[in-house]
Design a protein around this motif. Structure first.
Motif, PDB file in Angstrom:
ATOM      1  N   GLU A 198       0.825  -1.209   0.000  1.00 46.39           N
ATOM      2  CA  GLU A 198       0.000   0.000   0.000  1.00 46.39           C
ATOM      3  C   GLU A 198       0.860   1.259   0.000  1.00 46.39           C
ATOM      4  O   GLU A 198       0.549   2.240  -0.688  1.00 46.39           O
ATOM      5  N   SER A 199       1.942   1.261   0.755  1.00 44.73           N
ATOM      6  CA  SER A 199       2.801   2.441   0.869  1.00 44.73           C
ATOM      7  C   SER A 199       3.521   2.766  -0.430  1.00 44.73           C
ATOM      8  O   SER A 199       4.046   3.869  -0.590  1.00 44.73           O
ATOM      9  N   MET A 200       3.537   1.825  -1.370  1.00 45.71           N
ATOM     10  CA  MET A 200       4.230   2.017  -2.643  1.00 45.71           C
ATOM     11  C   MET A 200       3.242   2.109  -3.807  1.00 45.71           C
ATOM     12  O   MET A 200       3.594   1.836  -4.953  1.00 45.71           O
ATOM     13  N   GLY A 201       2.015   2.502  -3.504  1.00 46.17           N
ATOM     14  CA  GLY A 201       1.030   2.679  -4.567  1.00 46.17           C
ATOM     15  C   GLY A 201       0.144   1.482  -4.793  1.00 46.17           C
ATOM     16  O   GLY A 201      -0.608   1.448  -5.776  1.00 46.17           O
ATOM     17  N   GLY A 202       0.213   0.480  -3.902  1.00 47.67           N
ATOM     18  CA  GLY A 202      -0.609  -0.718  -4.065  1.00 47.67           C
ATOM     19  C   GLY A 202      -1.834  -0.697  -3.181  1.00 47.67           C
ATOM     20  O   GLY A 202      -2.214   0.334  -2.611  1.00 47.67           O
ATOM     21  N   GLY A 203      -2.463  -1.855  -3.069  1.00 48.90           N
ATOM     22  CA  GLY A 203      -3.629  -1.990  -2.222  1.00 48.90           C
ATOM     23  C   GLY A 203      -3.248  -2.503  -0.849  1.00 48.90           C
ATOM     24  O   GLY A 203      -2.068  -2.507  -0.463  1.00 48.90           O
ATOM     25  N   ALA A 204      -4.245  -2.954  -0.115  1.00 48.53           N
ATOM     26  CA  ALA A 204      -4.011  -3.440   1.245  1.00 48.53           C
ATOM     27  C   ALA A 204      -3.511  -4.873   1.275  1.00 48.53           C
ATOM     28  O   ALA A 204      -3.275  -5.437   2.342  1.00 48.53           O
ATOM     29  N   GLY A 205      -3.339  -5.497   0.100  1.00 50.72           N
ATOM     30  CA  GLY A 205      -2.803  -6.844   0.033  1.00 50.72           C
ATOM     31  C   GLY A 205      -3.881  -7.914   0.022  1.00 50.72           C
ATOM     32  O   GLY A 205      -5.080  -7.623   0.113  1.00 50.72           O
ATOM     33  N   TYR A 206      -3.449  -9.172  -0.085  1.00 45.48           N
ATOM     34  CA  TYR A 206      -4.354 -10.303  -0.247  1.00 45.48           C
ATOM     35  C   TYR A 206      -3.780 -11.475   0.546  1.00 45.48           C
ATOM     36  O   TYR A 206      -2.572 -11.694   0.572  1.00 45.48           O
ATOM     37  N   GLN A 207      -4.641 -12.233   1.186  1.00 43.21           N
ATOM     38  CA  GLN A 207      -4.182 -13.379   1.953  1.00 43.21           C
ATOM     39  C   GLN A 207      -3.469 -14.368   1.029  1.00 43.21           C
ATOM     40  O   GLN A 207      -4.035 -14.771   0.006  1.00 43.21           O
ATOM     41  N   PRO A 208      -2.243 -14.762   1.355  1.00 42.03           N
ATOM     42  CA  PRO A 208      -1.482 -15.650   0.476  1.00 42.03           C
ATOM     43  C   PRO A 208      -1.840 -17.117   0.617  1.00 42.03           C
ATOM     44  O   PRO A 208      -1.313 -17.958  -0.103  1.00 42.03           O
ATOM     45  N   GLY A 209      -2.719 -17.454   1.584  1.00 43.42           N
ATOM     46  CA  GLY A 209      -3.115 -18.844   1.743  1.00 43.42           C
ATOM     47  C   GLY A 209      -1.930 -19.740   2.015  1.00 43.42           C
ATOM     48  O   GLY A 209      -0.988 -19.384   2.731  1.00 43.42           O
ATOM     49  N   SER A 210      -1.950 -20.902   1.389  1.00 43.65           N
ATOM     50  CA  SER A 210      -0.937 -21.924   1.696  1.00 43.65           C
ATOM     51  C   SER A 210       0.447 -21.596   1.170  1.00 43.65           C
ATOM     52  O   SER A 210       1.407 -22.312   1.478  1.00 43.65           O
ATOM     53  N   THR A 211       0.593 -20.523   0.388  1.00 40.02           N
ATOM     54  CA  THR A 211       1.940 -20.153  -0.041  1.00 40.02           C
ATOM     55  C   THR A 211       2.781 -19.670   1.139  1.00 40.02           C
ATOM     56  O   THR A 211       4.001 -19.527   1.013  1.00 40.02           O
ATOM     57  N   PHE A 212       2.147 -19.450   2.283  1.00 34.62           N
ATOM     58  CA  PHE A 212       2.899 -19.067   3.481  1.00 34.62           C
ATOM     59  C   PHE A 212       3.473 -20.285   4.209  1.00 34.62           C
ATOM     60  O   PHE A 212       4.398 -20.154   5.008  1.00 34.62           O
ATOM     61  N   LYS A 213       2.952 -21.484   3.917  1.00 30.74           N
ATOM     62  CA  LYS A 213       3.362 -22.680   4.656  1.00 30.74           C
ATOM     63  C   LYS A 213       4.860 -22.982   4.573  1.00 30.74           C
ATOM     64  O   LYS A 213       5.456 -23.416   5.573  1.00 30.74           O
ATOM     65  N   PRO A 214       5.519 -22.771   3.427  1.00 30.53           N
ATOM     66  CA  PRO A 214       6.962 -23.038   3.402  1.00 30.53           C
ATOM     67  C   PRO A 214       7.751 -22.169   4.378  1.00 30.53           C
ATOM     68  O   PRO A 214       8.824 -22.579   4.831  1.00 30.53           O
ATOM     69  N   ILE A 215       7.238 -20.991   4.697  1.00 34.58           N
ATOM     70  CA  ILE A 215       7.917 -20.139   5.683  1.00 34.58           C
ATOM     71  C   ILE A 215       7.822 -20.776   7.062  1.00 34.58           C
ATOM     72  O   ILE A 215       8.774 -20.746   7.849  1.00 34.58           O
ATOM     73  N   VAL A 216       6.671 -21.393   7.370  1.00 37.01           N
ATOM     74  CA  VAL A 216       6.512 -22.127   8.626  1.00 37.01           C
ATOM     75  C   VAL A 216       7.481 -23.308   8.660  1.00 37.01           C
ATOM     76  O   VAL A 216       8.154 -23.556   9.667  1.00 37.01           O
ATOM     77  N   ALA A 217       7.555 -24.027   7.534  1.00 35.12           N
ATOM     78  CA  ALA A 217       8.460 -25.177   7.468  1.00 35.12           C
ATOM     79  C   ALA A 217       9.909 -24.753   7.640  1.00 35.12           C
ATOM     80  O   ALA A 217      10.692 -25.430   8.326  1.00 35.12           O
ATOM     81  N   ALA A 218      10.282 -23.615   7.025  1.00 37.54           N
ATOM     82  CA  ALA A 218      11.656 -23.133   7.164  1.00 37.54           C
ATOM     83  C   ALA A 218      11.964 -22.799   8.615  1.00 37.54           C
ATOM     84  O   ALA A 218      13.053 -23.109   9.125  1.00 37.54           O
ATOM     85  N   ALA A 219      11.014 -22.179   9.296  1.00 34.46           N
ATOM     86  CA  ALA A 219      11.215 -21.862  10.713  1.00 34.46           C
ATOM     87  C   ALA A 219      11.374 -23.133  11.542  1.00 34.46           C
ATOM     88  O   ALA A 219      12.205 -23.200  12.457  1.00 34.46           O
ATOM     89  N   ALA A 220      10.595 -24.151  11.219  1.00 31.61           N
ATOM     90  CA  ALA A 220      10.669 -25.417  11.959  1.00 31.61           C
ATOM     91  C   ALA A 220      12.013 -26.106  11.728  1.00 31.61           C
ATOM     92  O   ALA A 220      12.629 -26.630  12.672  1.00 31.61           O
TER      93      ALA A 220
END
Length: 741
Positions: free
Chosen positions: A370-392
């Motif tokens: 949003e701060s760079m001319g975009g919108g408020a964003g969109y839920q990424p759904g399961s594309t966030f899961k690899p970040i959880v796996a990386a943390a684990a």
């Protein structure tokens, strides 16, 4: 004149001083006016994307301006320019007499030099109405200031330089500032090529650009042109016969419409262009305050070379056009970045850059925060899961970790969060998997391939939420609206709104084996100031390690499984181009994603309703009807096609391969002395190489001779180049080596 004390002049930045010394100080901007010019934005190959300007102007030397133009402007505005000094005393006496009769300031008698002084003040005032009023007010004080500075300019610059500056600063109407822009606007030619009647027309416009506008009132413009031609004959610049001949000619307009701003960008790069502008206005490297940066941007004269790869940009837009129509109920946005450098290679969307809402045009950049001319964003759904796996994995979890992963379950409680506190499921909130058939137990590899919700919620319950948000921060993942990341286990399912650029750049971290690099869009900037050019410092990508190479390699192996035999098979690039990625579909199907990468490019594709109102069920997208939209069904093919085109002709590196056994927690393992290595699968090889009783004949891994445990520990994945059934294990797993079931 030298003894006159001046009042303050805010537009010129002068202080009121009563002394001769203060009065004699000539502002540097009068010697070399900071003229605003057009800015050119280039792609990475040096080809123009767009031209932007607050004032359309191209500064040229006097020798690049037609002699007819020089004669015409002098004849009509200041015929005695080369005869008088900075002040035309005859003109002053004439104006004083007229003004006395009128009881005010009715006539100016300004020389070209005085007009130049006023125009510099107007230029510096910019779009500030108060400063413009101060620079143009008809008062005796302003006239005295003009006289004073005109005298000093004549002494320091000389007539030719004053004429050059005047012709470059003057407004000619139709958004054209300076004679070069005016010549291009009205006649589609350079100022050096103007003939006598064309020069006369432009010179006539200066007195009143609106009144003598040849587009709006050609008859009035013709009369004014002919007055200039006659004046040129009277002062001897041309003969009367030449003037009469020129008067009989039509205006001969060859109009070039103004092409200003990102709305005119070629290669469908309007949003990339807009992002570059936002970077400039927001990054302190270009000025301490936003006002400082805006002043430089509006002054222009910049040549900005960007990171945009024309092939990648073309491929993105072609794929979008093939899969999503401009008038569809939902939209798509896609971004490609380069792992290891942070360079943004392409950025596009299905709704074009523009102001016509009826045509589904928009100026909101759906790819960015949003701060760079975009919108408020969109839920990424399961594309966030690899970040959880990386943390684990970074937390020490084995890549073979198995969870019960039922179809339906309550969120585990309590779960630790940052700050030493706990999240508690006080109302018994539940979650489910996508399909009732998805019932565990599942290993990490299988759960990732099938995108099993309950598996990843059990995982985040084990490690806590804080390691996940910390990993996200290391990978540059932040909410598109700038808010803090929520401390809730549902984060594992991608409930925090992100932008496609954020997700593409995060996955580039996996591709670069754990190194996160901040995104950059600008390669270099050169600014022309007067007759010289200088290079500006530009933001550089900064890279830092977000995770170990082993963790990144393991995630790559997990996500290869998604495109090989998981939810993202339709996004696969084929066996000739190794790729990895993850699908994502949100609750109620308001958004669907595919984020993926090869070792040298990472890209994210989002499809959904920017207003978060239209669910993607029973919907037609790109002319194709869908009962339900999945991340692998619409975004996946868009990603496949855009990446295939962008990667054409590029190197084809492979990932650093690792092997992850499916059911490793349940296998047996031989001791140093005399165990059989019985286990559930993956037993020994043939002959002397460590047969496990229950194993197959092709997948055995063993320790080295005499109990030397040279295989990786259970906490880490096994490199694929480990050879099955290595040396000296002993028959049936017996012996010092020990079998590795």
């Amino acid at each position: 004149m030298a003894g006159i004390a001046l009042p303050a002049v805010g537009a010129l930045g002068l202080a009121a001083k009563g002394s001769v010394e203060g009065f004699d100080e000539l502002p540097a901007n009068l010697k070399q006016p900071p003229l605003s010019q057009r800015t050119t934005i280039l792609d990475s190959k040096g080809d123009s994307i767009a031209t932007v300007y607050s004032r359309d102007r191209t500064v040229v030397d006097l020798k690049e301006i037609s002699p007819y133009m020089q004669q015409a402007i002098i004849a009509i505005e200041d015929a005695r320019f080369y005869q008088h000094g900075a002040v035309d005393l005859k003109g002053v006496l004439r104006a004083v007499n007229r003004n006395a009769q009128e009881g005010g300031v009715a006539q100016g008698a300004s020389t070209l030099t005085q007009q130049l002084v006023k125009n510099v003040a107007v230029e510096e005032a910019g779009d500030d109405p108060t400063k413009v009023q101060q620079a143009t007010q008809q008062t005796l004080g302003r006239k005295i200031r003009e006289l004073k500075y005109a005298i000093q300019l004549e002494e320091e610059l000389g007539k030719k330089k004053i004429l050059e500056n005047y012709l470059n600063i003057t407004f000619f109407g139709q958004q054209a500032y300076g004679v070069e822009a005016a010549s291009q606007r009205y006649f589609s030619k350079s100022a050096k090529d103007l003939d006598v009647e064309e020069a006369a027309l432009l010179a006539g416009i200066v007195q009143s650009p609106s009144r003598y506008d040849p587009l709006n009132d050609p008859q009035e413009a013709t009369k004014r042109r002919n007055i200039v031609l006659q004046r040129m004959a009277e002062v001897g610049d041309i003969s009367q016969a030449e003037a009469d001949k020129a008067k009989d000619k039509p205006l001969g307009l060859d109009i070039s419409k103004p092409k200003n701003g990102c709305i005119t960008a070629v290669k469908n790069a309007g949003f990339f262009c807009d992002y570059v502008r936002e970077v400039f206005l927001n990054d302190p490297i270009f000025g301490k305050t936003k006002e400082d940066r805006a002043k430089i941007w509006n002054q222009g004269g910049l040549t900005i070379r960007t990171t945009m790869d024309p092939k990648a940009q073309k491929s993105v837009q072609a794929s979008i056009k093939d899969h999503v129509n401009q008038k569809d109920e939902v939209a798509t946005a896609a971004t490609i970045v380069e792992p290891g450098t942070g360079k943004i290679l392409a950025m596009g969307q299905s709704r074009p850059y523009g102001l016509d809402i009826k045509k589904n045009e928009t100026t909101i950049n759906l790819s960015v925060d949003e701060s760079m001319g975009g919108g408020a964003g969109y839920q990424p759904g399961s594309t966030f899961k690899p970040i959880v796996a990386a943390a684990a994995l970074e937390d020490g979890m084995a890549p073979t970790k198995s969870y019960s992963a039922p179809y339906k379950m309550e969120y585990p409680s309590p779960i630790s969060v940052c700050g030493g506190k706990n999240w508690v499921n006080t109302d018994g909130t539940t979650l489910t998997n996508e399909n009732e058939a998805e019932v565990g137990p599942y290993s990490m590899k299988k759960a990732t391939a099938l995108s099993v919700n309950t598996y990843f919620v059990q995982m985040i319950a084990d490690i806590g939420i804080c390691p996940v948000t910390e990993m996200a921060e290391k990978m540059g993942v932040e909410r598109a609206d700038g808010a803090k990341m929520g401390q809730n286990p549902s984060i594992a399912l991608g409930t925090q709104e992100m932008s496609p650029l954020t997700m593409a750049n995060a996955y580039a971290t996996f591709a670069s084996r754990g190194m996160y690099c901040t995104p950059v869009a600008i390669e270099s900037i050169t600014q022309r100031v007067g007759e010289t050019s200088k290079s500006l410092e530009v933001p550089k990508s900064t890279c830092s390690r977000a995770m170990s190479e082993n963790t990144a390699d393991t995630i790559n192996a997990l996500l290869r499984g998604v495109v090989e035999d998981g939810t993202g098979t339709e996004a696969g690039l084929g066996s000739g181009r190794p790729s990895a990625g993850k699908t994502g579909t949100t609750d109620f199907r308001y958004a669907a994603w595919f984020v993926g990468y090869t070792p040298n490019m990472a890209g994210a594709v989002w499809v959904g309703d920017p207003a978060h109102k239209r669910r993607m069920v029973n919907i037609t997208i790109g002319g194709v009807p869908y009962a339900k939209v999945f991340g692998g069904k619409v975004p996946g093919p868009i990603w496949r096609d855009m990446m295939s085109g962008a990667l054409e002709g590029k190197p084809n590196p492979d990932f650093n391969r690792v092997y992850i056994p499916e059911d490793r927690p349940d296998r047996g393992r031989g001791d140093d002395d005399n165990d059989n290595g019985n286990g559930n699968g993956n037993g020994g090889g043939n002959d002397d190489n460590g047969n496990g009783d229950d194993g197959d004949n092709d997948d055995g891994f063993i320790g080295g001779a005499d109990g030397d445990t040279t295989f990786p520990t259970p906490e880490f994945s096994i490199p694929e180049n480990w050879i099955q059934g290595q040396t000296n294990g002993g028959n049936n797993g017996n012996g010092n080596g020990g079998g590795f079931g």
